[in-house]
Enzyme design. Structure first.
Site, PDB file in Angstrom:
ATOM      1  N   ASP A 332      30.065  25.942  30.310  1.00 12.58           N
ATOM      2  CA  ASP A 332      30.753  27.211  30.287  1.00 12.58           C
ATOM      3  C   ASP A 332      30.096  28.039  29.177  1.00 12.58           C
ATOM      4  O   ASP A 332      29.506  27.485  28.258  1.00 12.58           O
ATOM      5  CB  ASP A 332      32.227  26.867  30.047  1.00 12.58           C
ATOM      6  CG  ASP A 332      33.019  27.948  29.394  1.00 12.58           C
ATOM      7  OD1 ASP A 332      33.270  28.935  30.073  1.00 12.58           O
ATOM      8  OD2 ASP A 332      33.403  27.775  28.236  1.00 12.58           O
ATOM      9  N   SER A 402      43.757  37.797  33.879  1.00 15.52           N
ATOM     10  CA  SER A 402      43.599  36.517  34.580  1.00 15.52           C
ATOM     11  C   SER A 402      42.146  36.375  34.993  1.00 15.52           C
ATOM     12  O   SER A 402      41.453  37.364  35.220  1.00 15.52           O
ATOM     13  CB  SER A 402      44.516  36.434  35.799  1.00 15.52           C
ATOM     14  OG  SER A 402      43.875  37.009  36.913  1.00 15.52           O
ATOM     15  N   THR A 405      41.557  38.089  38.539  1.00 15.49           N
ATOM     16  CA  THR A 405      41.434  39.547  38.637  1.00 15.49           C
ATOM     17  C   THR A 405      40.361  40.083  37.709  1.00 15.49           C
ATOM     18  O   THR A 405      39.807  41.137  37.932  1.00 15.49           O
ATOM     19  CB  THR A 405      42.760  40.228  38.276  1.00 15.49           C
ATOM     20  OG1 THR A 405      43.085  39.890  36.932  1.00 15.49           O
ATOM     21  CG2 THR A 405      43.884  39.791  39.197  1.00 15.49           C
TER      22      THR A 405
HETATM   23  N1  ATP Z   1      41.273  40.227  27.856  1.00 15.84           N
HETATM   24  C1  ATP Z   1      40.563  40.672  28.885  1.00 15.84           C
HETATM   25  N2  ATP Z   1      40.959  41.746  29.551  1.00 15.84           N
HETATM   26  C2  ATP Z   1      40.257  42.193  30.603  1.00 15.84           C
HETATM   27  N3  ATP Z   1      39.146  41.636  31.056  1.00 15.84           N
HETATM   28  C3  ATP Z   1      38.683  40.557  30.442  1.00 15.84           C
HETATM   29  C4  ATP Z   1      39.364  40.005  29.324  1.00 15.84           C
HETATM   30  N4  ATP Z   1      38.685  38.907  28.912  1.00 15.84           N
HETATM   31  C5  ATP Z   1      37.643  38.775  29.738  1.00 15.84           C
HETATM   32  N5  ATP Z   1      37.619  39.762  30.668  1.00 15.84           N
HETATM   33  C6  ATP Z   1      36.656  39.931  31.756  1.00 15.84           C
HETATM   34  O1  ATP Z   1      36.770  38.832  32.645  1.00 15.84           O
HETATM   35  C7  ATP Z   1      35.548  38.144  32.784  1.00 15.84           C
HETATM   36  C8  ATP Z   1      35.810  36.644  32.914  1.00 15.84           C
HETATM   37  O2  ATP Z   1      36.276  36.151  31.683  1.00 15.84           O
HETATM   38  P1  ATP Z   1      36.607  34.643  31.426  1.00 15.84           P
HETATM   39  O3  ATP Z   1      36.947  34.467  29.997  1.00 15.84           O
HETATM   40  O4  ATP Z   1      37.536  34.146  32.456  1.00 15.84           O
HETATM   41  O5  ATP Z   1      35.213  33.985  31.680  1.00 15.84           O
HETATM   42  P2  ATP Z   1      34.915  32.426  31.834  1.00 15.84           P
HETATM   43  O6  ATP Z   1      34.971  32.046  33.256  1.00 15.84           O
HETATM   44  O7  ATP Z   1      35.754  31.668  30.878  1.00 15.84           O
HETATM   45  O8  ATP Z   1      33.420  32.349  31.430  1.00 15.84           O
HETATM   46  P3  ATP Z   1      32.835  32.043  30.044  1.00 15.84           P
HETATM   47  O9  ATP Z   1      33.912  31.506  29.167  1.00 15.84           O
HETATM   48  O10 ATP Z   1      31.775  31.092  30.337  1.00 15.84           O
HETATM   49  O11 ATP Z   1      32.297  33.371  29.595  1.00 15.84           O
HETATM   50  C9  ATP Z   1      34.767  38.500  31.541  1.00 15.84           C
HETATM   51  O12 ATP Z   1      33.415  38.492  31.781  1.00 15.84           O
HETATM   52  C10 ATP Z   1      35.250  39.921  31.252  1.00 15.84           C
HETATM   53  O13 ATP Z   1      34.507  40.867  31.991  1.00 15.84           O
HETATM   54 MG    MG Z   2      35.806  30.444  29.052  1.00 19.88          MG
END
Ligand code: ATP
Ligand code: MG
Ligand code: K
EC number: 7.2.2.6
Length: 716
Positions: A332, A402, A405
């Site tokens: 990740d 989430s 979304t």
């Molecule tokens: N608090 C938030 N509010 C709105 N959008 C967000 C937020 N945090 C992250 N995102 C968006 O959602 C996407 C996915 O985030 P997420 O943290 O789920 O990634 P992940 O699958 O855990 O990947 P990794 O941890 O490897 O980056 C991010 O790239 C960002 O564009």
């Molecule tokens: Mg992550």
């Protein structure tokens, strides 16, 4: 228009700790680097004798046969005393004790660590909150004092600076710096906060600053610390499928040799040289694979121990073995490859929008966003002079972030008009605007691309009000790749392991970070389902897959992977799903894990080869001696190439050698055969020649030497 509400207090973030580095381990973790201290052997003797109990011995079929043989020869020595019968009986008992000693020494190493961990187990009083609710901040929830051992899952406790965390759990409110050295041996404090991937806390650690509310996730007696103690003590160890298979093979060989020895007697009778029970038992014991039978469980325990010394808690032995054959590693990104504090660094508005307006909207949409990203946006906006608080929205509705979304935001009414704000991943927000009939300026795409190309995470901010839906600009989230990671990924490549980064981030950001970290491949915009699907795909192709992650959205993938390594900084869900926890939260720790796994497999293979070759050689030492001088078997005399003193001394020497070789190999079993990255083929060839030939030659030299010494014992 958004500048309407009074300033209120927003939580301060404590200063982040320095990045993790090596060399600050607690000293007790370095128990024995692989060498066996003779004192350890002596100290483990009582345990070795205790293990003579048949109930324990039946678990080791080969040794159980030796124990039964010891009883038989002892009986026959009592009934028909002779020096020979007593020498054989004593050395057979020693064989069993030496075998138990190997296991006892391996277990003993963990005992000191277990003791140290036990001392840190918390006997604290917990401050349980009677009726705590998420999202409503108050400092005067009704509190009751209960012993930490009374805590159950779903209890809420408050822990303030200077207090010990009473159980494992998840931070649901607040940010604090925590001293986790009791568990990790790492003295630098770490940040634990609600909402993000750094929300897990472990019982027995200490809060250094601020105040957090923790939702307890573990049952009493089943905490992480309890599991660690059971692990280092070896009490929870179960035989792995490989070990079971090898045990069955060894047991089958034993049965075959029992049949062979039993059928020998009629032949010997016929030739007029009936053999005593002592000789038959001795013959059997030299033939059956006692060496590997004795060392098998010590090899397994030592492998787990080597992982603990590297600060990895492996919850399954099977995973350790699988690690030896891993061919693909999925990682990740955020929190695993990068330090994990994605923080807002800049507001980049589109033309016609001021940075203040963008900051204002971004802050409003983040007031209730408990993720570290959300909190950092609130803070950055404050630096732009914008101060909202969630108390402002009595009629607002927050939309939490989430992974599905990829957006978060707020819906509220302002002076009678509705207003919606969203922030999130570029394409998610673009779609949101388009669905509401808004136009997205080309400039927005350009801003997103430029932030992503620099390795940052762009969050587009959009608004919908009676004027329509439109993009206001982007927030630039920055994260830092953990130092020194590229070189370590190169090492993984040298070991033949492919690294694949999976991230929820957009492809451009993913590409930039992938290039900087030096991974072989990446998957962007991955949902938790995508991560899982990718692992299944690799597994279907016959590959063993390792996964490292820290987030709740990594949990399904961690559970599916053959080796699931959760970062200790991660969420309880991630740690629960994986079969290993890396206390240093270092994704390249997989290199060590693979090394330990390979070492375990190689050591077991090498000692099995050695053991079986040994027995073949002993056969040629003992059989000619047994039938030496018997009419009709003169041919066998020619096989007595070693010129041993007498039939009895030949047999006694073989038994003594058989016992001593176990002790001699204990250090190798515990330390493991050295592993240098090279092809599996080359390794196999090298080990077969070294341990196979060694196993054939050693008994001849050893038995001859012992024969030269014991021939002076009268009656041999
Ligand atoms: N608090 C938030 N509010 C709105 N959008 C967000 C937020 N945090 C992250 N995102 C968006 O959602 C996407 C996915 O985030 P997420 O943290 O789920 O990634 P992940 O699958 O855990 O990947 P990794 O941890 O490897 O980056 C991010 O790239 C960002 O564009
Ligand atoms: Mg992550
Ligand atoms: K043997």
């Amino acid at each position: 228009m958004l500048h309407l509400l009074p300033d209120q207090d927003v939580q301060a973030t404590p200063t982040p700790p320095p990045p993790p580095g090596p060399g600050r381990r607690r000293s007790h973790r370095k128990v024995g680097g692989g060498l066996v201290d003779p004192k350890q052997l002596v100290a483990s003797l009582p345990d070795a004798v205790r293990k003579l109990h048949p109930r324990v011995m039946v678990k080791h079929p080969v040794l159980f046969v030796v124990e039964v043989g010891s009883v038989l020869t002892t009986l026959s020595a009592v009934l028909e005393p002779s020096v020979f019968a007593w020498v054989i009986s004593v050395w057979l008992w020693l064989t069993v004790i030496f075998a138990n000693l190997a296991e006892a020494v391996a277990e003993g190493r963990g005992k000191a660590q277990a003791e140290a961990l036990r001392r840190t187990r918390s006997t604290t009083v917990a401050r349980r909150l009677r009726s705590w609710r998420v999202g409503i901040q108050s400092h005067d929830w009704e509190e009751e004092q209960v012993p930490a051992t009374d805590l159950r899952p779903q209890d809420f406790v408050v822990v303030a600076a200077g207090e010990t965390v009473p159980g494992d759990g998840e931070v649901v409110d607040g940010v604090a710096s925590v001293d986790e050295s009791a568990i990790t041996g790492e003295s630098a404090p770490v940040i634990r906060e609600s909402g993000g991937d750094r929300s897990g806390v472990t019982g027995g650690t200490k809060v250094l600053s601020d105040r957090i509310v923790v939702r307890i996730t573990s049952r009493p007696g089943h905490t992480f610390l309890d599991r660690m103690i059971a692990l280092v003590e070896g009490t929870s160890r179960q035989k792995t499928p490989n070990e079971l298979a090898l045990n069955i093979l060894l047991a089958s060989l034993t049965v075959i040799f029992i049949l062979a020895v039993v059928s020998l007697q009629p032949m010997a009778d016929w030739a007029g040289a009936p053999q005593t029970i002592t000789v038959l038992v001795a013959l059997l014991v030299t033939l059956i694979p006692t060496t590997i039978g004795a060392l098998l469980s010590a090899i397994g325990i030592a492998g787990m121990d080597r992982l603990v010394q590297r600060n990895v808690v492996a919850l399954s032995g099977r995973a350790v073995e699988a690690a030896g054959d891993v061919s693909t590693l999925l990682l990740d990104k955020t929190g695993t490859i990068t330090l994990g504090n994605r923080r807002a660094a800049a507001f980049v508005p589109v033309k016609g929008i001021s940075a203040e307006l963008l900051a204002d909207a971004a802050q409003l949409s983040s007031l209730s966003d408990e993720t570290p990203e959300g909190r950092s946006i609130v803070e950055l906006a404050k630096q732009h002079g914008i101060h909202h608080s969630d108390g402002d929205f009595s009629h607002g509705r927050f939309v939490p972030f989430s992974a599905q979304t990829r957006m978060s935001g707020v819906d509220f009414a302002f002076q009678g008009d509705f207003c919606r704000i969203r922030k999130g991943a570029g394409n998610a927000v673009v779609q949101w605007v388009a669905r509401r009939g808004g136009q997205v300026p080309e400039e927005a795409a350009w801003i997103v691309e430029s932030i992503a190309a620099a390795g940052g995470t762009p969050l587009l901010v959009a608004i919908e009000d009676p004027d329509g839906a439109r993009v206001l600009g982007a927030v630039h989230l920055k994260d830092v790749v953990k130092p020194g990671i590229a070189e370590r990924f190169a090492e993984l490549r040298a070991m033949g392991i492919k690294t694949v980064m999976v991230t929820g981030d957009n492809p451009l950001t993913a590409r930039a970070i992938a290039a900087e970290a030096g991974v072989d491949d990446f998957i962007a915009e991955a949902t938790p389902e995508d991560k899982l699907a990718r692992i299944r795909e690799e597994q279907a192709g016959g590959n063993l897959v390792a996964m490292t992650g820290d987030g709740t959205n990594d949990a399904p993938a961690l559970a599916q992977a053959d080796v699931g390594v959760a970062m200790n900084t991660g969420t309880p869900a991630a740690k629960e799903a994986g079969n290993m926890v890396d206390l240093d939260s270092n994704p390249t720790k997989l290199i060590d894990i693979v090394e330990v796994g390979k070492q375990l497999l190689i050591t077991r293979g090498a000692l099995t080869t050695f053991s079986i070759c040994n027995d073949v050689a002993k056969y040629f030492a003992i059989v000619p001696a047994m039938f030496g001088g018997v009419a009709g078997y003169e041919g066998l005399e020619k096989l007595n190439v070693m010129g041993l003193h007498s039939p009895t001394s030949a047999i006694a020497s073989a038994i003594i050698f058989n016992a001593l070789i176990i002790v001699a190999l204990i250090p190798l079993a515990l330390r493991g055969v050295r592993y240098a990255p090279s092809s599996a083929h080359a390794l196999l060839r090298r080990n077969l020649s070294l341990y196979g030939v060694g196993g054939l030659v050693a008994p001849f030299a050893g038995i001859k030497l012992i024969d030269l010494l014991i021939q002076y014992i009268p009656g041999i």
